[in-house]
Design an enzyme around this catalytic site. Structure first.
Site, PDB file in Angstrom:
ATOM      1  CG  ASP A   1      -2.133   7.321   0.123  1.00  2.09           C
ATOM      2  OD1 ASP A   1      -0.503   8.479   0.430  1.00  2.09           O
ATOM      3  OD2 ASP A   1      -2.216   7.135  -0.789  1.00  2.09           O
TER       4      ASP A   1
ATOM      5  CG  ASP B   1      -1.912   2.071   6.438  1.00  5.19           C
ATOM      6  OD1 ASP B   1      -2.232   2.557   5.606  1.00  5.19           O
ATOM      7  OD2 ASP B   1      -2.511   3.452   6.977  1.00  5.19           O
TER       8      ASP B   1
ATOM      9  CG  ASP C   1      -1.545   1.263   1.804  1.00 10.09           C
ATOM     10  OD1 ASP C   1      -2.398   1.558   1.145  1.00 10.09           O
ATOM     11  OD2 ASP C   1      -0.422   1.934   2.463  1.00 10.09           O
TER      12      ASP C   1
HETATM   13  N1  LIG Z   1     -12.280  10.418  -0.784  1.00  5.82           N
HETATM   14  C1  LIG Z   1     -11.498  10.126   0.417  1.00  5.82           C
HETATM   15  N2  LIG Z   1     -10.359   9.742   0.215  1.00  5.82           N
HETATM   16  C2  LIG Z   1      -9.372   8.768   1.381  1.00  5.82           C
HETATM   17  C3  LIG Z   1      -9.921   9.799   2.586  1.00  5.82           C
HETATM   18  N3  LIG Z   1      -9.432   8.823   3.874  1.00  5.82           N
HETATM   19  C4  LIG Z   1      -8.307   8.592   2.918  1.00  5.82           C
HETATM   20  N4  LIG Z   1      -8.183   9.059   1.440  1.00  5.82           N
HETATM   21  C5  LIG Z   1      -7.126   8.890   0.626  1.00  5.82           C
HETATM   22  O1  LIG Z   1      -6.711   7.851   0.253  1.00  5.82           O
HETATM   23  C6  LIG Z   1      -6.237   7.002  -0.118  1.00  5.82           C
HETATM   24  C7  LIG Z   1      -5.309   5.901   0.437  1.00  5.82           C
HETATM   25  O2  LIG Z   1      -4.205   5.258  -0.313  1.00  5.82           O
HETATM   26  P1  LIG Z   1      -3.473   4.442   0.141  1.00  5.82           P
HETATM   27  O3  LIG Z   1      -2.066   3.768  -0.618  1.00  5.82           O
HETATM   28  O4  LIG Z   1      -3.656   3.868   1.546  1.00  5.82           O
HETATM   29  O5  LIG Z   1      -4.277   2.748  -0.220  1.00  5.82           O
HETATM   30  C8  LIG Z   1      -5.158   8.576  -0.126  1.00  5.82           C
HETATM   31  O6  LIG Z   1      -5.251   9.179  -1.281  1.00  5.82           O
HETATM   32  C9  LIG Z   1      -6.352   9.293   1.102  1.00  5.82           C
HETATM   33  O7  LIG Z   1      -5.478  10.717   0.329  1.00  5.82           O
HETATM   34  C10 LIG Z   1     -11.225  10.199   2.695  1.00  5.82           C
HETATM   35  O8  LIG Z   1     -12.281   9.880   3.967  1.00  5.82           O
HETATM   36  N5  LIG Z   1     -12.062  10.126   1.478  1.00  5.82           N
HETATM   37 MG   LIG Z   2      -2.282   3.585   3.075  1.00  3.41          MG
END
Ligand SMILES: Nc1nc2c(ncn2[C@@H]2O[C@H](COP(=O)(O)O)[C@@H](O)[C@H]2O)c(=O)[nH]1
Ligand SMILES: [Mg+2]
Length: 578
Positions: free
Chosen positions: A100, A414, A98
């Site tokens: 983020d 995570d 993953d």
């Molecule tokens: N539209 C929304 N996007 C969200 C939210 N919380 C997190 N995020 C986005 O998801 C990805 C997570 O990426 P990963 O690599 O962990 O799969 C990241 O782009 C965040 O900005 C939400 O509440 N709403």
């Molecule tokens: Mg993540």
């Protein structure tokens, strides 16, 4: 009949001397300097970012990898990978990441503050919340993962693995034990503490919104007339916060700021490239599955893997793509992992961001993105060499990687629900959870080793005292004694009750203080009292492996067989008590 009188006298004598021992111990523990010593040395809050300062620059050339000159056992606890379910890496063909909060560790003080400020602006400007919210301050250390938000009552809860609520706050006011019991203590109608009435704070992305929700609860209680017309209950407040946060993620509020200055928001990690190289060299296929879209993924991965130095600028560099066999962006996890998911797979033109439907071949603009300004995408010459996708499902991924059995895949993420629980439950992938908070937790565990041992001894003493007391009370009530014995017994019972109350209180207080060394509000992340917390229970159930940082994989052979620690039933922990 339990005792003859002479036995009773003997047992009284031993109880009394035990009582003196307690009293000594009590005095010892009562000296507050010991606690303050720890309190002053231990950072009372856990931090999201693991301390990586000990790694040093030498890591870049691979010297600190498990195969390098500096390899040593035992591995520093903060770098260890812990095992819940045995996993032989020899059986793993593909390792997925993953992005983020897994490969990219955001700096909580800047990134969460950015989310907090952005959310407030949306509440004020889009949803008519009063402009005084713009003056509010955010304490990024206050919230922790694993908490449960009670949307209807405006409370936030920490619970144990049996879902007993052990700490509860309404807004920023801690509920008394009685209030907590009255609200959450009904054992006959135990709640599941799940959606739709509850929200799990199970990703680091949710900390700022949980904090803001609690602030709004207090604000609504104090100034109900200042709330916008629709915000008639706490659940509505939560909905508003959620939609404002969601918008911040979608409209570029967060992503554009990170793209403008990645080093302000993301920790650099000199071990990412050595780790990826080492795993690739071991013959594993590597893939990235992230919910972020292509342009943002490129910014973040370029920052983590590119040669952009420490200035924070992001020069054009496509090298990071060469470490991955497949990259899936905009994956919409956890739906991505679901059986029967029919989401179409698009191939991303990495130099334009345009999507090509892999079935129909019609090019189209990136779905769901806003187009980040100033982001330099790779040029057309590199695009043939690397395959980047958007959407799709796990079936597409297995095809692309030629995976035959899902047990050949290890996925590192995570998010306990989005990354770990679904991929494990639905697919049978092997999983590793990244828990950045673990590094600070391990530090405090180490620093409180002696004190925790003493508290545990105090607990045993309390239990022994209670048993002695129950025994004497029984004898008093159910046996015939001479007047003289009766009188002595009553005195002893009175004495033991006093001792018991003291030791009980001392134990309670010691345990509370020790917990607060981990975090002054929520205590130890993985525990509530002596029980595993709900969070650690989930980690135990769904993560085969867990560790504080993804690059801790560097300290182990890619062919290692991870083995679980021994399970213990309570009876096996008796030690020498025979
Ligand atoms: N539209 C929304 N996007 C969200 C939210 N919380 C997190 N995020 C986005 O998801 C990805 C997570 O990426 P990963 O690599 O962990 O799969 C990241 O782009 C965040 O900005 C939400 O509440 N709403
Ligand atoms: Mg993540």
């Amino acid at each position: 009949m339990f005792f003859s009188s002479s036995n009773l006298v003997k047992s009284l004598t031993s109880s009394t001397s035990q009582g003196n021992w307690f009293a000594g111990k009590f005095r010892n523990l009562k000296s507050r300097s010991k606690w303050s010593l720890y309190a002053s040395r231990v950072e009372p809050y856990s931090t999201n970012g693991a301390d990586r300062s000990y790694e040093g620059v030498a890591a870049v050339d691979g010297e600190l990898l498990w195969s390098g000159r500096w390899w040593a056992r035992p591995i520093d606890a903060r770098k260890q990978i812990f095992c819940n379910r045995s996993l032989n890496m020899k059986s793993i063909d593909a390792i997925g990441f993953d992005m983020d909060y897994t490969l990219a560790q955001y700096k909580p003080e800047t990134f969460e503050s950015l989310a907090y400020v952005g959310t407030i602006q949306k509440l004020v400007h889009n949803l008519n919340y009063p402009s005084e919210l713009l003056q509010w301050k955010f304490d990024w250390r206050f919230m922790v993962r694993g908490l449960v938000l009670d949307k209807r009552r405006g409370c936030i809860l920490k619970m144990d693995r049996h879902k007993y609520v052990k700490v509860a706050y309404h807004g920023f006011r801690e509920l008394s034990r009685d209030d907590r019991q009255a609200m959450y203590g009904n054992t006959l109608s135990r709640e599941s503490y799940d959606e739709p009435d509850y929200a799990l704070i199970d990703t680091l992305f949710s900390l700022a919104e949980a904090y803001l929700f609690m602030q709004l609860v207090d604000f609504k209680d104090a100034f109900p007339d200042k709330m916008p017309s629709g915000a008639y209950d706490y659940s509505q407040l939560y909905k508003d916060v959620r939609s404002a946060v969601d918008l911040c993620h979608r409209d570029g509020t967060l992503k554009q700021a990170v793209a403008n200055d990645p080093s302000k928001y993301i920790n650099e990690d000199p071990l990412i490239i050595p780790m990826l190289k080492m795993l690739k060299q071991s013959g594993r296929k590597l893939f990235l599955v992230t919910n972020s879209l292509w342009d943002y993924t490129h910014v973040v991965m370029n920052f983590l893997c590119g040669k952009c130095g420490t200035e924070g600028g992001v020069p054009r560099d496509d090298e990071w793509l060469s470490y991955f066999d497949v990259v899936v962006t905009g994956s919409a996890k956890p739906t991505f992992f679901m059986d029967g998911n029919r989401t179409p797979l698009f191939e991303v033109d990495i130099s334009t961001g345009m999507l090509q439907n892999t079935d129909s071949g019609v090019p189209m603009a990136q779905i769901g993105g806003v187009g980040l300004e100033g982001v330099v995408l790779p040029n057309a010459t590199v695009k043939k060499a690397h395959r980047v996708f958007q959407g799709g499902s796990v079936a597409h991924l297995h095809n692309l990687l030629s995976i035959e059995a899902s047990s050949q895949v290890l996925y590192v993420g995570d998010h306990i629900y989005g990354d770990i629980l679904r991929s494990k439950k639905e697919l049978g992938w092997r999983t590793m959870l990244v828990v950045p908070e673990l590094a600070a937790e391990l530090d405090v565990l180490h620093q409180t080793m002696t004190i925790r041992k003493e508290i545990s001894e105090l607990r045993t003493q309390r239990d022994d005292l209670e048993d002695s007391l129950l025994r004497l009370e029984w004898c008093l009530r159910h046996e015939n004694h001479t007047d003289e014995d009766q009188q002595r017994l009553e005195q002893e019972v009175a004495h033991l009750r006093k001792e018991n109350a003291i030791v009980r209180e001392q134990h309670r207080q010691g345990q509370r203080e020790c917990h607060h060394l981990f975090h002054k509000t929520w205590g130890q992340l993985m525990k509530t009292g002596y029980q595993n917390s709900r969070f650690s229970h989930q980690v135990e159930r769904f993560a085969c492996l867990y560790t504080s940082h993804v690059t801790n994989l560097c300290y182990y052979s890619p062919n290692k067989s991870y083995r679980t620690t021994e399970d213990f039933m309570p009876h096996e922990l008796q030690g020498d008590r025979r």
